[in-house]
Write an enzyme that holds these catalytic residues in place. Structure first.
Site, PDB file in Angstrom:
ATOM      1  N   GLU A   1       0.823  -1.212   0.000  1.00 43.83           N
ATOM      2  CA  GLU A   1       0.000   0.000   0.000  1.00 43.83           C
ATOM      3  C   GLU A   1       0.860   1.266   0.000  1.00 43.83           C
ATOM      4  O   GLU A   1       0.683   2.157  -0.826  1.00 43.83           O
ATOM      5  CB  GLU A   1      -0.920  -0.010   1.232  1.00 43.83           C
ATOM      6  CG  GLU A   1      -1.839   1.198   1.340  1.00 43.83           C
ATOM      7  CD  GLU A   1      -2.911   1.185   0.257  1.00 43.83           C
ATOM      8  OE1 GLU A   1      -3.690   0.232   0.206  1.00 43.83           O
ATOM      9  OE2 GLU A   1      -2.944   2.136  -0.546  1.00 43.83           O
TER      10      GLU A   1
ATOM     11  N   ASP B   1       1.121   4.028  -3.056  1.00 41.82           N
ATOM     12  CA  ASP B   1       0.656   5.405  -2.857  1.00 41.82           C
ATOM     13  C   ASP B   1       1.792   6.395  -3.106  1.00 41.82           C
ATOM     14  O   ASP B   1       1.620   7.402  -3.797  1.00 41.82           O
ATOM     15  CB  ASP B   1       0.141   5.599  -1.423  1.00 41.82           C
ATOM     16  CG  ASP B   1      -1.061   4.717  -1.096  1.00 41.82           C
ATOM     17  OD1 ASP B   1      -1.661   4.167  -2.034  1.00 41.82           O
ATOM     18  OD2 ASP B   1      -1.385   4.581   0.094  1.00 41.82           O
TER      19      ASP B   1
ATOM     20  N   SER C   1      -7.259   2.011  -4.021  1.00 43.88           N
ATOM     21  CA  SER C   1      -6.052   2.473  -3.337  1.00 43.88           C
ATOM     22  C   SER C   1      -5.129   3.206  -4.295  1.00 43.88           C
ATOM     23  O   SER C   1      -4.369   4.072  -3.885  1.00 43.88           O
ATOM     24  CB  SER C   1      -5.276   1.272  -2.783  1.00 43.88           C
ATOM     25  OG  SER C   1      -5.806   0.864  -1.562  1.00 43.88           O
TER      26      SER C   1
ATOM     27  N   ASP D   1     -22.985   7.864 -11.493  1.00 46.66           N
ATOM     28  CA  ASP D   1     -23.491   6.558 -11.057  1.00 46.66           C
ATOM     29  C   ASP D   1     -22.694   6.092  -9.852  1.00 46.66           C
ATOM     30  O   ASP D   1     -21.567   6.544  -9.627  1.00 46.66           O
ATOM     31  CB  ASP D   1     -23.405   5.542 -12.211  1.00 46.66           C
ATOM     32  CG  ASP D   1     -22.008   5.444 -12.781  1.00 46.66           C
ATOM     33  OD1 ASP D   1     -21.113   4.956 -12.066  1.00 46.66           O
ATOM     34  OD2 ASP D   1     -21.792   5.888 -13.934  1.00 46.66           O
TER      35      ASP D   1
END
Ligand SMILES: *[C@@H]1O[C@H](CO)[C@@H](O)[C@H](O)[C@H]1NC(C)=O
Ligand SMILES: *[C@@H]1O[C@H](CO)[C@@H](O)[C@H](O)[C@H]1NC(C)=O
Ligand SMILES: *[C@@H]1O[C@H](CO)[C@@H](O)[C@H](O)[C@H]1NC(C)=O
Length: 649
Positions: free
Chosen positions: A310, A314, A566, A628
């Site tokens: 992660e 990022d 993410s 949507d």
């Protein structure tokens, strides 16, 4: 909260309760559903002298005007657009009234809680005091019990409901510990290996690794090159620039923050590997500016995709896309207590600070950690300045947390918006299902129980459903399609499904009402109210989307393909940061809360009209023309979005 201490400490000099005044109590909070994995221990009797650290969240002033205040500085048609507030002004405007503070204190003193025992938090929003079980039960007209979790064996102190005198209720948001239960239990199994810490939150159902990673591909098969011709297979920073039609950053002053939760951590060696393969103009050794919150460390002891994936993702994409701008890393929580979003928010806004008496040990890291060998320093409270844009790729299920806790935190995002901060969250990776692909067992999803996801009520994510943040969903390039800024993508259906749907807690904000009304008029989903709240009066999410499939990420020494909202959130945050640079260079403010401008400029997005977000045994919602609950307004057209924001004061 440590039950061993709680239940068995004796010798606390309890002050005799005054004769209860004849006031009529009214139920303030009641647990609506049974927690199916928790059972009350009839064999364990709570010691009436055991001490409970109690916190009362006071109602703040002017919160009902918060939306209006925020629109005044954020709506594109407002004459005050961009005139953000100082934190002092924010604190002054929302602090609980002296009437509220006095009323609650008076009630406590009248009930026998000596005024010397009562402490106010710095922010004046929390009253904190220690009570014996016996005192608490009398004060709240409730009965506490010990509950044990069926699989973890963890104990928890709670009650089924509690009551307050009728005239006090309007002054109190909620009281802890009471009816609230542990939101984190199911995560503990997964991430227990770093010295028994329990993570309070996790990446939006983890960044998912492709079952067929391209590990060492660039190294071992040098004939494979990353280029715009194969973005369909490998997403790189260059692919994203081509898709959304933006170029590199400038040196203009702006700021961009990425939030990570310990023990998740980036590895500098991974950033270097990424630059050397995909972003050669960035020199090896370039890293983020690191703000360590609540005893955080950027740990390198435990290395694997689930620890590094992660943060590596990022930071690699944020750093590459806003370069030469620097990225700030807010590394949050120690390795023992972990941290929640509240811990992070405390660190960047002293007026929020729950640490002065609003931490909920069930959800938040408690610092200093006197009980379990964690960080012994004081909790950070307003220690770090917020960056202009903050992106977070972690999330809860809305159902995991009490509504009152979520509303309180959501209002803090409103305050950050007033201060000119853009807050982005990834929308989740399991379509209409929640973390770990779980769904709700009853239509009353909020605070309810979850199943394994084959059926059930849709399970929206928090803070994705908070109307004061920008929720970012995921798209993918259509198979064998060339990458140009005019070819629309489709909803991501590779490895992950874009989180989206409708809140069970938050009302529909007016900036969204026209988009939602059009959606229901033209494309009403066939699901009933047992699957999601179809009242057209609740917040729909995500707001926007960006590519979330096939990201080339350097993790633990090799290149892998990574999927998830993410990835989408830091990319969208980078684009907003580039817009801030241009505004600041033109002598304007940072953009702050962006949703009203986004919804007022649907033409600044490539509408996504194919794909869906399956989950809970259904096909989920479908991407259609217009907004949507799969891909929001669509993917950004940078030059158009830039022009829209540059046109504002
Ligand atoms: C980055 O942008 C600047 C102008 O802002 C330009 O001079 C430079 O060539 C660009 N660099 C790359 C690698 O595109
Ligand atoms: C990309 O942006 C430039 C302006 O920066 C614009 O001239 C061009 O038309 C855009 N391309 C597409 C395909 O929209
Ligand atoms: C849907 O939301 C509305 C507005 O909050 C609420 O009145 C209604 O009870 C909700 N419906 C269900 C089935 O929970």
């Amino acid at each position: 909260m440590k039950l061993s201490v709680l239940a068995f400490v004796t010798g606390f000099a309890a002050i005799a309760l005054a004769a209860p005044a004849p006031v009529s109590h009214v139920v303030h909070e009641k647990r609506e559903t049974q927690m199916n994995k928790w059972s009350r221990r009839s064999d364990l009797k709570l010691n009436g002298d055991a001490i409970i650290p109690m916190s009362i969240g006071l109602t703040q002033r002017n919160l009902d005007s918060g939306y209006e205040f925020l629109m005044d500085v954020s709506h594109p048609t407002s004459p005050n657009y961009g005139k953000h507030w100082t934190f002092d002004k924010i604190k002054e405007r929302f602090a609980p009234s002296t009437t509220t503070i006095a009323a609650v204190k008076e009630w406590l003193v009248d009930s026998g809680i000596d005024s010397e025992r009562i402490k106010m938090s710095k922010s004046l929003t929390w009253i904190k005091f220690d009570v014996t079980v016996e005192e608490a039960e009398s004060l709240l007209q409730t009965e506490y019990g010990i509950y044990t979790h069926a699989t973890t064996g963890k104990d928890h102190l709670a009650c089924e409901s509690y009551s307050l005198p009728a005239h006090i209720r309007e002054h109190v948001d909620f009281i802890t510990p009471t009816v609230h239960f542990d939101a984190t239990v199911k995560l503990e199994k997964k991430r227990r290996d770093l010295e028994g810490r329990s993570l309070k939150i996790k990446p939006v159902t983890q960044v998912k690794e492709n079952p067929n990673p391209i590990a060492e591909l660039a190294v071992q098969q040098p004939q494979v090159t990353f280029s715009l011709a194969n973005c369909f297979t490998y997403i790189t920073p260059d692919c994203l620039r081509a898709l959304y039609n933006f170029t590199n950053g400038t040196l203009a002053q702006s700021s961009y923050g990425i939030v990570e939760y310990t023990p998740q951590a980036y590895l500098q060696s991974d950033l270097n590997l990424f630059y050397s393969n995909l972003q050669r103009q960035i020199s090896s050794g370039t890293g983020p500016t690191v703000d360590l919150i609540d005893g955080a460390i950027v740990q390198t002891t435990t290395q694997s995709f689930s620890y590094n994936g992660e943060s590596d993702l990022d930071l690699q994409y944020a750093i590459a896309l806003v370069y030469p701008q620097k990225v700030t890393l807010y590394q949050t929580g120690d390795t023992v207590e972990g941290a929640s979003f509240n811990n992070f928010l405390d660190a960047i806004d002293a007026s929020y600070c729950t640490s002065g008496g609003g931490d909920d040990a069930t959800y938040d890291g408690i610092y200093p950690d006197t009980a379990s060998g964690g960080y012994k320093g004081a909790a950070n409270c307003g220690t770090f300045a917020p960056t202009s844009v903050i992106s977070t790729s972690y999330g809860y299920n809305e159902a995991d947390l009490p509504a009152a806790y979520e509303v309180r935190q959501c209002n803090e995002y409103m305050k950050l918006g007033l201060a000119g901060v853009t807050v982005l969250y990834s929308s989740g990776d399991n379509g209409v299902a929640g973390n770990s692909a779980e769904c709700c067992t009853s239509a009353k999803c909020a605070g309810g129980t979850l199943n394994s996801g084959g059926s059930g009520t849709f399970n929206p994510s928090f803070p994705g459903t908070c109307p004061y943040i920008t929720a970012v969903g995921a798209t993918q390039i259509k198979p064998n399609t060339a990458v140009t800024a005019t070819n629309p993508e489709e909803a991501c259906e590779t490895v992950i499904y874009s989180g989206g749907g409708f809140s069970n807690v938050f009302a529909m904000p007016s900036y969204q009402s026209s988009a939602i009304s059009t959606y229901f008029t033209s494309h009403k989903p066939s699901y009933t109210a047992t699957q999601y709240n179809n009242s057209q009066t609740v917040r729909g999410f995500p707001d926007v989307s960006a590519n979330g499939a096939n990201y080339v990420v350097a993790a633990d020494g090799s290149l892998s393909l990574v999927y998830g909202t993410s990835a989408s959130a830091p990319v969208f945050g980078s684009i907003i940061t580039l817009i801030n640079e241009q505004r600041i260079a033109a002598g304007k403010s940072a953009v702050g809360f962006i949703n009203p401008t986004l919804y007022a400029n649907p033409g600044a997005f490539t509408d996504i009209t194919t794909g869906g977000n399956q989950g809970c045994g259904t096909a989920g919602f479908t991407s259609v023309a217009g907004w949507d609950p799969v891909t929001g307004l669509g993917t950004p057209k940078y030059p158009v979005l830039l022009a829209a924001f540059m046109a504002l004061a």
